[in-house]
Design a protein around this motif. Structure first.
Motif, PDB file in Angstrom:
ATOM      1  N   ILE A  36       9.867  -3.824  17.459  1.00  0.00           N
ATOM      2  CA  ILE A  36       8.823  -2.814  17.563  1.00  0.00           C
ATOM      3  C   ILE A  36       7.946  -2.810  16.313  1.00  0.00           C
ATOM      4  CG2 ILE A  36      10.207  -0.917  16.589  1.00  0.00           C
ATOM      5  CD1 ILE A  36       9.038   0.812  18.966  1.00  0.00           C
ATOM      6  N   GLU A  37       6.654  -2.605  16.523  1.00  0.00           N
ATOM      7  CA  GLU A  37       5.601  -2.611  15.506  1.00  0.00           C
ATOM      8  C   GLU A  37       4.993  -3.989  15.287  1.00  0.00           C
ATOM      9  OE1 GLU A  37       4.548   0.732  13.059  1.00  0.00           O
ATOM     10  OE2 GLU A  37       4.306   0.351  15.219  1.00  0.00           O
ATOM     11  N   ASN A  38       5.509  -5.034  15.955  1.00  0.00           N
ATOM     12  CA  ASN A  38       4.848  -6.328  15.800  1.00  0.00           C
ATOM     13  C   ASN A  38       3.520  -6.330  16.538  1.00  0.00           C
ATOM     14  OD1 ASN A  38       4.738  -8.581  18.148  1.00  0.00           O
ATOM     15  ND2 ASN A  38       6.343  -7.106  18.609  1.00  0.00           N
ATOM     16  N   GLU A  39       3.435  -5.575  17.629  1.00  0.00           N
ATOM     17  CA  GLU A  39       2.202  -5.347  18.376  1.00  0.00           C
ATOM     18  C   GLU A  39       2.441  -4.125  19.258  1.00  0.00           C
ATOM     19  OE1 GLU A  39       1.432  -7.615  22.085  1.00  0.00           O
ATOM     20  OE2 GLU A  39       2.594  -9.198  21.114  1.00  0.00           O
ATOM     21  N   PRO A  40       1.425  -3.600  19.939  1.00  0.00           N
ATOM     22  CA  PRO A  40       1.597  -2.318  20.634  1.00  0.00           C
ATOM     23  C   PRO A  40       2.555  -2.328  21.818  1.00  0.00           C
ATOM     24  CG  PRO A  40      -0.733  -2.754  20.210  1.00  0.00           C
ATOM     25  CD  PRO A  40       0.005  -4.008  19.889  1.00  0.00           C
ATOM     26  N   ASP A  41       2.819  -3.485  22.419  1.00  0.00           N
ATOM     27  CA  ASP A  41       3.519  -3.439  23.703  1.00  0.00           C
ATOM     28  C   ASP A  41       4.968  -2.993  23.588  1.00  0.00           C
ATOM     29  OD1 ASP A  41       4.389  -5.976  22.658  1.00  0.00           O
ATOM     30  OD2 ASP A  41       4.875  -6.608  24.689  1.00  0.00           O
ATOM     31  N   ASP A  42       5.636  -3.217  22.448  1.00  0.00           N
ATOM     32  CA  ASP A  42       6.999  -2.701  22.299  1.00  0.00           C
ATOM     33  C   ASP A  42       7.007  -1.179  22.330  1.00  0.00           C
ATOM     34  OD1 ASP A  42       9.292  -4.855  21.018  1.00  0.00           O
ATOM     35  OD2 ASP A  42       7.224  -5.526  21.120  1.00  0.00           O
ATOM     36  N   THR A  43       6.031  -0.576  21.666  1.00  0.00           N
ATOM     37  CA  THR A  43       5.923   0.883  21.690  1.00  0.00           C
ATOM     38  C   THR A  43       5.654   1.371  23.105  1.00  0.00           C
ATOM     39  OG1 THR A  43       5.157   0.975  19.400  1.00  0.00           O
ATOM     40  CG2 THR A  43       4.620   2.853  20.804  1.00  0.00           C
ATOM     41  N   GLN A  44       4.769   0.691  23.814  1.00  0.00           N
ATOM     42  CA  GLN A  44       4.510   1.054  25.208  1.00  0.00           C
ATOM     43  C   GLN A  44       5.794   1.000  26.035  1.00  0.00           C
ATOM     44  OE1 GLN A  44       1.558  -1.887  26.282  1.00  0.00           O
ATOM     45  NE2 GLN A  44      -0.149  -0.494  25.892  1.00  0.00           N
ATOM     46  N   SER A  45       6.530  -0.100  25.890  1.00  0.00           N
ATOM     47  CA  SER A  45       7.760  -0.252  26.669  1.00  0.00           C
ATOM     48  C   SER A  45       8.786   0.819  26.308  1.00  0.00           C
ATOM     49  CB  SER A  45       8.357  -1.644  26.449  1.00  0.00           C
ATOM     50  OG  SER A  45       7.564  -2.645  27.048  1.00  0.00           O
ATOM     51  N   SER A  66      11.351 -10.903  14.618  1.00  0.00           N
ATOM     52  CA  SER A  66      10.961 -11.884  15.637  1.00  0.00           C
ATOM     53  C   SER A  66      10.016 -12.879  14.985  1.00  0.00           C
ATOM     54  CB  SER A  66      10.264 -11.206  16.823  1.00  0.00           C
ATOM     55  OG  SER A  66       8.951 -10.801  16.466  1.00  0.00           O
ATOM     56  N   ILE A  67       9.567 -13.850  15.744  1.00  0.00           N
ATOM     57  CA  ILE A  67       8.586 -14.804  15.241  1.00  0.00           C
ATOM     58  C   ILE A  67       7.305 -14.102  14.825  1.00  0.00           C
ATOM     59  CG2 ILE A  67       7.659 -15.279  17.551  1.00  0.00           C
ATOM     60  CD1 ILE A  67       8.011 -17.794  14.633  1.00  0.00           C
ATOM     61  N   HIS A  68       7.040 -12.953  15.425  1.00  0.00           N
ATOM     62  CA  HIS A  68       5.817 -12.205  15.148  1.00  0.00           C
ATOM     63  C   HIS A  68       5.985 -11.197  14.008  1.00  0.00           C
ATOM     64  CE1 HIS A  68       4.583 -13.986  18.907  1.00  0.00           C
ATOM     65  NE2 HIS A  68       5.590 -13.407  19.531  1.00  0.00           N
ATOM     66  N   GLN A  69       7.209 -11.004  13.559  1.00  0.00           N
ATOM     67  CA  GLN A  69       7.509 -10.010  12.521  1.00  0.00           C
ATOM     68  C   GLN A  69       8.792 -10.472  11.832  1.00  0.00           C
ATOM     69  OE1 GLN A  69       6.762  -5.550  13.069  1.00  0.00           O
ATOM     70  NE2 GLN A  69       8.940  -5.679  13.504  1.00  0.00           N
ATOM     71  N   GLN A  70       8.662 -11.414  10.904  1.00  0.00           N
ATOM     72  CA  GLN A  70       9.809 -12.206  10.478  1.00  0.00           C
ATOM     73  C   GLN A  70      10.669 -11.568   9.392  1.00  0.00           C
ATOM     74  OE1 GLN A  70       8.977 -16.369   9.844  1.00  0.00           O
ATOM     75  NE2 GLN A  70       7.499 -16.448  11.519  1.00  0.00           N
ATOM     76  N   LYS A  71      10.140 -10.661   8.621  1.00  0.00           N
ATOM     77  CA  LYS A  71      10.926 -10.092   7.526  1.00  0.00           C
ATOM     78  C   LYS A  71      10.841  -8.570   7.482  1.00  0.00           C
ATOM     79  CE  LYS A  71      10.804 -14.150   4.495  1.00  0.00           C
ATOM     80  NZ  LYS A  71      12.279 -14.347   4.509  1.00  0.00           N
ATOM     81  N   ARG A  72      10.498  -7.976   8.606  1.00  0.00           N
ATOM     82  CA  ARG A  72      10.344  -6.528   8.645  1.00  0.00           C
ATOM     83  C   ARG A  72      10.956  -5.986   9.919  1.00  0.00           C
ATOM     84  NH1 ARG A  72       5.854  -3.216  10.849  1.00  0.00           N
ATOM     85  NH2 ARG A  72       6.141  -1.108  10.055  1.00  0.00           N
ATOM     86  N   PHE A 113      19.506  -7.185  10.383  1.00  0.00           N
ATOM     87  CA  PHE A 113      19.254  -7.883   9.121  1.00  0.00           C
ATOM     88  C   PHE A 113      17.790  -8.333   9.101  1.00  0.00           C
ATOM     89  CE2 PHE A 113      19.664 -11.127   5.862  1.00  0.00           C
ATOM     90  CZ  PHE A 113      20.669 -10.630   5.042  1.00  0.00           C
ATOM     91  N   PRO A 114      17.018  -7.977   8.069  1.00  0.00           N
ATOM     92  CA  PRO A 114      15.569  -8.230   8.091  1.00  0.00           C
ATOM     93  C   PRO A 114      15.177  -9.655   7.692  1.00  0.00           C
ATOM     94  CG  PRO A 114      16.143  -7.036   6.112  1.00  0.00           C
ATOM     95  CD  PRO A 114      17.421  -7.173   6.900  1.00  0.00           C
ATOM     96  N   GLU A 115      15.711 -10.621   8.420  1.00  0.00           N
ATOM     97  CA  GLU A 115      15.342 -12.020   8.226  1.00  0.00           C
ATOM     98  C   GLU A 115      15.097 -12.647   9.593  1.00  0.00           C
ATOM     99  OE1 GLU A 115      14.752 -13.846   5.596  1.00  0.00           O
ATOM    100  OE2 GLU A 115      15.360 -12.463   4.005  1.00  0.00           O
ATOM    101  N   PHE A 116      14.425 -13.785   9.598  1.00  0.00           N
ATOM    102  CA  PHE A 116      14.054 -14.427  10.851  1.00  0.00           C
ATOM    103  C   PHE A 116      15.152 -15.344  11.378  1.00  0.00           C
ATOM    104  CE2 PHE A 116      12.142 -18.184  12.984  1.00  0.00           C
ATOM    105  CZ  PHE A 116      11.699 -17.541  14.129  1.00  0.00           C
ATOM    106  N   GLY A 117      15.427 -15.230  12.667  1.00  0.00           N
ATOM    107  CA  GLY A 117      16.250 -16.182  13.383  1.00  0.00           C
ATOM    108  C   GLY A 117      17.607 -16.447  12.776  1.00  0.00           C
ATOM    109  N   LEU A 118      17.974 -17.735  12.729  1.00  0.00           N
ATOM    110  CA  LEU A 118      19.293 -18.128  12.248  1.00  0.00           C
ATOM    111  C   LEU A 118      19.492 -17.866  10.763  1.00  0.00           C
ATOM    112  CD1 LEU A 118      19.770 -21.400  14.322  1.00  0.00           C
ATOM    113  CD2 LEU A 118      21.147 -19.317  14.496  1.00  0.00           C
ATOM    114  N   ASN A 119      18.433 -17.553  10.035  1.00  0.00           N
ATOM    115  CA  ASN A 119      18.594 -17.141   8.638  1.00  0.00           C
ATOM    116  C   ASN A 119      19.362 -15.826   8.527  1.00  0.00           C
ATOM    117  OD1 ASN A 119      17.163 -19.345   7.633  1.00  0.00           O
ATOM    118  ND2 ASN A 119      15.201 -18.279   7.780  1.00  0.00           N
TER     119      ASN A 119
END
Length: 469
Positions: A36-45, A66-72, A113-119
């Motif tokens: 959530i907060e990477n773009e509006p649609d998560d908030t909508q959902s 996510s790929i769209h919000q990798q460290k937050r 954990f605020p890191e991307f993917g397998l990290n």
């Protein structure tokens, strides 16, 4: 194409259909992972999800990357929406029971954990969220845990990694068997990792990553991606566009005020839980049956350019339906398995937003779809199969309409000839079991729609097994 099949497909496009309703006592356990907060649609959902929160036992709301919000991560946004829900909860309770308390929802809001993917997977990568997933799955409850993944899946991946590292193979198998996972494509590299390393995990999704175009081909884009991600024709776009959302959602009290303006497409994450709504059509343990969240068949996907890596085992993934669209043309696609129900699920959401601000008598409520017979019927070729919706009723006293629709794709009987339902708009009707060479299944959907505003639909699914003479 003959008239009866033409009419049936047209009715399905409008969202009219049927299925076995899940008893109220058997709520699904649901735990959401959201970037959530990477773009509006998560908030909508999340706004929509909260209006249906009485349909489930909500057991976790976890903020992820996510790929769209990798460290937050943004758990504070989830809490903001829960607090808005808290302002309308008492009004929602005027219409249906079971909406969870605000304090409870706040207590199950967690951080990954605020890191991307397998990290974020491996030793030292445990988080409040991954530990919570383990705790939820470990509860002494035989019901599976449904985990819709709206962003990256690394929080679940870490939970699975830890259980694998700390438990016996038998205990790991038991843990994995309780998880049901639906991902909105692969928004990090842990989705493919989970599929490969946990081959028995119940997995629904359209594999692939965004940069190579996966979103354009994914079933979930059928929710509203007509003009952006999905780029398809046939559906009624007006009821997922911003003017409709302004009128039916955003101007509806404190919760509606939190529903943001669409940037790319409306509610791209919502298909992950639409199929869990107790509407009588959905049967989550059978994604191949089709429902509001789309239809998915079990097979090993052929490797495509937007995959992270070749798929190694079967998952529930993209399937095709043939649907007559709002443009009066027939469309065959995976996205059509979802947008065919658009009118029904949008009307349903609009009604629930009404519930947040209106008294009971000023709002519409869904009808009850009932069958006079069992959901499973056996017949031999040439026998008369009787269908009856006796017992269906509307809590508001609205007049009801009935649709008996042959839904060919979920069944094994695949003849293109029309089934020949005698009067598909009657409360009681029949058809003659077709000729078969071996036992075949036929799915008939009863859709019961009221004449309230907005018109609401509930369903029953009849599965007829036809045997040779």
């Amino acid at each position: 194409m003959k008239l009866s099949r033409y009419i049936a497909i047209s009715a399905l496009m409008l969202g009219f259909s049927l299925a076995k309703a899940q008893p109220a006592a058997q709520k699904h356990r649901v735990l959401i992972l959201t970037d959530i907060e990477n773009e509006p649609d998560d908030t909508q959902s999340m706004v929509r999800f909260l209006t249906y929160s009485n349909h489930w036992d909500v057991e976790g709301l976890i903020a992820t990357t996510s790929i769209h919000q990798q460290k937050r991560i943004a758990p504070e946004k989830i809490k903001q929406l829960i607090n808005a829900y808290g302002k309308v909860r008492n009004n929602l309770l005027l219409h249906e029971k079971g909406f969870p308390e605000t304090a409870y929802l706040l207590s199950i809001t967690k951080s990954s954990f605020p890191e991307f993917g397998l990290n974020a997977v491996g030793k030292g990568k445990d988080s409040e969220g991954s530990e919570w997933i383990i705790k939820v799955v470990d509860k002494k409850d035989d019901r599976p845990v449904w985990i819709p993944v709206w962003g990256g899946a690394n929080c679940l991946a870490q939970a699975l990694w830890k259980v694998k590292m700390t438990r016996s193979p038998e205990d790991l198998k038991k843990f994995v068997s309780k998880i049901r996972m639906y991902t909105i494509s692969d928004q990090d590299d842990t989705g493919p990792w989970i599929r490969k390393n946990f081959p028995d995990l119940f997995y629904v999704g359209s594999p692939g990553y965004h940069a190579a175009g996966a979103y354009h081909y994914a079933t979930w884009s059928g929710i509203s991606g007509d003009k952006f991600h999905g780029r398809f024709a046939g559906a009624n776009f007006s009821i997922v566009d911003n003017p409709w959302l302004d009128e039916n959602v955003r101007n509806h009290g404190p919760l509606g005020a939190e529903y943001p303006f669409t940037k790319f497409l409306m509610e791209g994450d919502t298909p992950s839980f639409l199929g869990l709504i107790n509407n009588g059509l959905n049967d989550p343990e059978h994604p191949e049956y089709g429902g509001w969240g789309g239809r998915y068949e079990l097979y090993t996907p052929h490797t495509l350019k937007y995959f992270y890596e070749p798929e190694t085992r079967p998952i529930y993934t993209d399937a095709m339906d043939e649907v007559k669209g709002a443009d009066s043309l027939f469309h065959t696609s995976n996205k059509a398995t979802l947008w065919r129900w658009r009118e029904a699920f949008q009307h349903d959401f609009a009604a629930r937003m009404d519930w947040t601000i209106k008294p009971y008598k000023e709002a519409n409520h869904p009808p009850k779809a009932a069958l006079k017979h069992a959901n499973a019927i056996k017949a031999k070729t040439g026998e008369k199969v009787t269908l009856s919706a006796e017992g269906s009723e509307d809590p508001d006293g609205n007049e009801l309409t009935y649709q008996w629709i042959y839904y060919p794709e979920p069944g094994s009987y695949n003849q293109k000839d029309p089934l020949g339902i005698n009067n598909w708009q009657a409360k009681n009707t029949f058809f003659t079991a077709p000729k078969v060479e071996k036992p075949e299944t036929i799915h008939i959907i009863l859709a019961v729609t009221d004449k309230g505003v907005p018109a609401l639909t509930r369903y029953q699914r009849v599965i007829v097994t036809v045997y040779p003479e």
